[in-house]
Design a protein around this motif. Sequence first.
Motif, PDB file in Angstrom:
ATOM      1  N   ARG A 657       0.600  -1.341   0.241  1.00 29.51           N
ATOM      2  CA  ARG A 657      -0.076  -0.183  -0.052  1.00 29.51           C
ATOM      3  C   ARG A 657       0.940   1.316  -0.073  1.00 29.51           C
ATOM      4  O   ARG A 657       0.363   2.300  -0.526  1.00 29.51           O
ATOM      5  CB  ARG A 657      -0.925  -0.011   1.142  1.00 29.51           C
ATOM      6  CG  ARG A 657      -1.923  -1.037   1.180  1.00 29.51           C
ATOM      7  CD  ARG A 657      -2.958  -1.237   2.509  1.00 29.51           C
ATOM      8  NE  ARG A 657      -3.673  -2.293   2.327  1.00 29.51           N
ATOM      9  CZ  ARG A 657      -4.609  -2.306   3.364  1.00 29.51           C
ATOM     10  NH1 ARG A 657      -4.561  -1.525   4.504  1.00 29.51           N
ATOM     11  NH2 ARG A 657      -5.482  -3.414   3.253  1.00 29.51           N
ATOM     12  N   LYS A 658       2.195   1.226   0.536  1.00 27.99           N
ATOM     13  CA  LYS A 658       2.842   2.407   0.727  1.00 27.99           C
ATOM     14  C   LYS A 658       3.297   2.679  -0.811  1.00 27.99           C
ATOM     15  O   LYS A 658       3.338   3.847  -1.039  1.00 27.99           O
ATOM     16  CB  LYS A 658       4.276   1.972   1.576  1.00 27.99           C
ATOM     17  CG  LYS A 658       5.110   3.186   1.716  1.00 27.99           C
ATOM     18  CD  LYS A 658       6.523   2.813   2.728  1.00 27.99           C
ATOM     19  CE  LYS A 658       7.222   4.007   2.829  1.00 27.99           C
ATOM     20  NZ  LYS A 658       8.458   3.670   3.796  1.00 27.99           N
ATOM     21  N   ALA A 659       3.682   1.492  -1.414  1.00 24.19           N
ATOM     22  CA  ALA A 659       4.303   1.853  -2.760  1.00 24.19           C
ATOM     23  C   ALA A 659       2.982   2.491  -3.663  1.00 24.19           C
ATOM     24  O   ALA A 659       3.394   3.253  -4.663  1.00 24.19           O
ATOM     25  CB  ALA A 659       4.793   0.526  -3.740  1.00 24.19           C
ATOM     26  N   LEU A 660       2.043   1.870  -3.756  1.00 26.42           N
ATOM     27  CA  LEU A 660       0.652   2.512  -4.314  1.00 26.42           C
ATOM     28  C   LEU A 660       0.355   3.965  -3.899  1.00 26.42           C
ATOM     29  O   LEU A 660       0.179   4.734  -4.607  1.00 26.42           O
ATOM     30  CB  LEU A 660      -0.498   1.640  -4.058  1.00 26.42           C
ATOM     31  CG  LEU A 660      -0.476   0.274  -4.617  1.00 26.42           C
ATOM     32  CD1 LEU A 660      -1.864  -0.594  -4.134  1.00 26.42           C
ATOM     33  CD2 LEU A 660      -0.623   0.228  -6.307  1.00 26.42           C
ATOM     34  N   ALA A 661       0.415   4.285  -2.580  1.00 28.88           N
ATOM     35  CA  ALA A 661       0.406   5.685  -2.128  1.00 28.88           C
ATOM     36  C   ALA A 661       1.361   6.311  -2.892  1.00 28.88           C
ATOM     37  O   ALA A 661       1.179   7.716  -3.078  1.00 28.88           O
ATOM     38  CB  ALA A 661       0.515   5.585  -0.552  1.00 28.88           C
ATOM     39  N   GLU A 662       2.530   5.942  -2.907  1.00 30.26           N
ATOM     40  CA  GLU A 662       3.734   6.825  -3.384  1.00 30.26           C
ATOM     41  C   GLU A 662       3.592   6.945  -5.060  1.00 30.26           C
ATOM     42  O   GLU A 662       3.978   8.194  -5.656  1.00 30.26           O
ATOM     43  CB  GLU A 662       4.988   6.032  -3.503  1.00 30.26           C
ATOM     44  CG  GLU A 662       5.580   6.128  -1.807  1.00 30.26           C
ATOM     45  CD  GLU A 662       7.055   5.309  -1.647  1.00 30.26           C
ATOM     46  OE1 GLU A 662       7.455   5.062  -2.688  1.00 30.26           O
ATOM     47  OE2 GLU A 662       7.484   5.322  -0.497  1.00 30.26           O
ATOM     48  N   LYS A 663       2.650   6.088  -5.659  1.00 35.04           N
ATOM     49  CA  LYS A 663       2.526   6.359  -7.122  1.00 35.04           C
ATOM     50  C   LYS A 663       1.386   7.289  -7.172  1.00 35.04           C
ATOM     51  O   LYS A 663       1.455   8.067  -8.149  1.00 35.04           O
ATOM     52  CB  LYS A 663       2.176   4.740  -7.696  1.00 35.04           C
ATOM     53  CG  LYS A 663       3.442   4.065  -7.896  1.00 35.04           C
ATOM     54  CD  LYS A 663       2.785   2.648  -8.405  1.00 35.04           C
ATOM     55  CE  LYS A 663       4.024   1.766  -8.929  1.00 35.04           C
ATOM     56  NZ  LYS A 663       3.507   0.635  -9.415  1.00 35.04           N
ATOM     57  N   LYS A 664       0.470   7.286  -6.275  1.00 35.22           N
ATOM     58  CA  LYS A 664      -0.425   8.237  -6.470  1.00 35.22           C
ATOM     59  C   LYS A 664      -0.045   9.599  -6.030  1.00 35.22           C
ATOM     60  O   LYS A 664      -0.664  10.726  -6.687  1.00 35.22           O
ATOM     61  CB  LYS A 664      -1.665   7.983  -5.409  1.00 35.22           C
ATOM     62  CG  LYS A 664      -2.509   6.481  -5.824  1.00 35.22           C
ATOM     63  CD  LYS A 664      -3.572   6.360  -5.026  1.00 35.22           C
ATOM     64  CE  LYS A 664      -4.403   4.978  -5.136  1.00 35.22           C
ATOM     65  NZ  LYS A 664      -5.298   4.720  -4.452  1.00 35.22           N
TER      66      LYS A 664
END
Length: 664
Positions: A657-664
């Motif tokens: 989820r942290k990687a997805l949040a960084e992409k967003k």
Amino acid sequence: MMENGEGEKTAASEPVLHTQPLCRFFSQGRHCNFGKRCKFLHIRDDARAYERKTIRTPSQSDVTSPNLEVPGGDMGPPPPNNPRVAPAAGRRPCRYFISGHCTMEDRCRFWHPPQFPPVDDHPVPRINPRPALSMPPVPRPGTLQEVKLRDLTEDVAKQLRDTEIKQLKKRFPKDQLIIQERDDGKVTYYRVTVEATDPDWPFDLKQVDIMVSFPDSYPLEIFTLDIPLDQELPPVMARHVQQVSLEWLQAKHATNQLLGKLELLFRPFLRWLDRSLERLFTEGARQLKKDIDLEKAGLQFISYQELQAAVCEKSGNDQSSDAAAGDEDVCDEGKLENTEDKGTIEGGKLVQQEGPGQQEHEEEEEAACHLVENIKISDPRRGTEVKLLGLRLGENTATVAAQQITVCLQCNRCKVTADLTLTGRAPCSAQCEKCSASINAAFRPCLLHHYCDVLGYLDLHNAAPADLVLQDCDFIVGCLSCSQEGPVLNVSYGQTKEFNCEHCHNKLSILAESTRFQYIPPRVNKTGQSAGTVNYKMIRDPAVQKGKPLPEKGACKHYKQSHRWLRFPCCGRAYPCDVCHDVDQDHPMELATRMICGHCAKEQPYSNGKPCVSCGSMMTRGARTSHWEGGLGCRNKTKMSRNDRQKYASTNKTVSRKALAEKK
């Protein structure tokens, strides 16, 4: 009533000669739209001819008076037992066979009568009881034209020769035929006038006189043919027509001998001459124009055979004199080798060469000077030759000389290119901006004309030529009409430069497709030593050579997959890309109109996505596909094909989820 009925029956039994005009549609076998309402007579031509030509059966009164005229021209039906008249009832006579000759012969669908009917001056036909027996058989039209070689005898050969002469006299009227005999009376010349039958004849001169004579051994050998010079035809064109005609006659005679037959060649020659006269006149006119242009330019074209004959004649004289003195080194082959020190024969022109053996052969040069007085080039053929490929000069353009050129040179040490302006025969020294190497250059101009495309020669030191900036070159053009010269500027590759003469205002033009540099190594003497001391380490081949790839195959650091150079019309220089142009130049860029292939250095018009016109190689990267192709194809997964496994690679991996949040 009976008498009237019998009279009517008798009149009806006799065929009536129709005076009403025939329907031209029905008589020719076509359909008549009027049908029975047509006011013309519906009778076929063959039926009407049969009705007029058939002969009525003679009665008792007819036998007593055989020359009695038939009232009204009526004729009865033909006798059923007459074999000569029967074929005419179903077929019409062949008009070609009657006039002279039918090419179809036995395959003709018309009737070939075995004999001709008697010709009478009276329009009314007369009765002839036995027409077939009263006339001698008439031979078939057309005389003997060819015989087998094994069947040839002296009588047959004489008959063929007499037939040829008789046909010649019949073919030409008296105003187009002149018969001349030699003083001894053994040879007779026939001078005839041949006119062109082409309705679209393009020349003002429509006829030509030829003079033929038939030898006693004709047709075992061809007849002699001469084109008289006392006519309106120019001598150059007359000689060309005569030469080509003799070549055709010899080829035709040789073919007949291989086939084992002999043929009368005069009439086939006339047919060939009529078909080929326009082509012969066109080729002769080109030769005439070439001679006129050379004469106006003060030049004289000498063929290779004439030059070789002059050299061999002089070498033979020298050999005889040296043999008397005991010298064995002089021969024809040695003479030709010695001439390499001072000149070479190329395309019928003598190009002067300088060397240590020049003084030894001055006598030989003086012997042939009357042949090459206007074709000598003062400068030797050495250094780097600059040749304009695809050079085309206008009709009134006599000569072109380069007064000043701008050439792009490449340093032999650091491979940096720079432009250098050279004036004729004035040496120029420069220094490389990167490695500070000294560069020496000199230009020796040549005279450009219709038969020479060499602009001049470059003498370079520590540099190699890369390109000729034609747009920055200054030329002096000579006019063929007024023999005056004038300057010309801004000449571009692939574009015809049209301008007017400053003196007579005639239109002049120049066109050059590209430039080729070729290094000419120094000549070597018989001892194996070169004419001068040359440091081969300081000599490099030209950077741009036709047939060889460009440096880095035309690619640059901006575009790695572009294998071509673009020639920009704003400055006339060639660069790998538009960015390279903007880095080196300070003026606004114009879109390139020409390009140089990076694989074979062929200069050609600009085209995007098409292969080279010379080598067929692609100069740019092809269109991207929908597959990965190992990284060379498509890299966008949204545009990639569903059949490519790279489209869904790494899609099922767990992402935090942290990687997805960084992409967003």
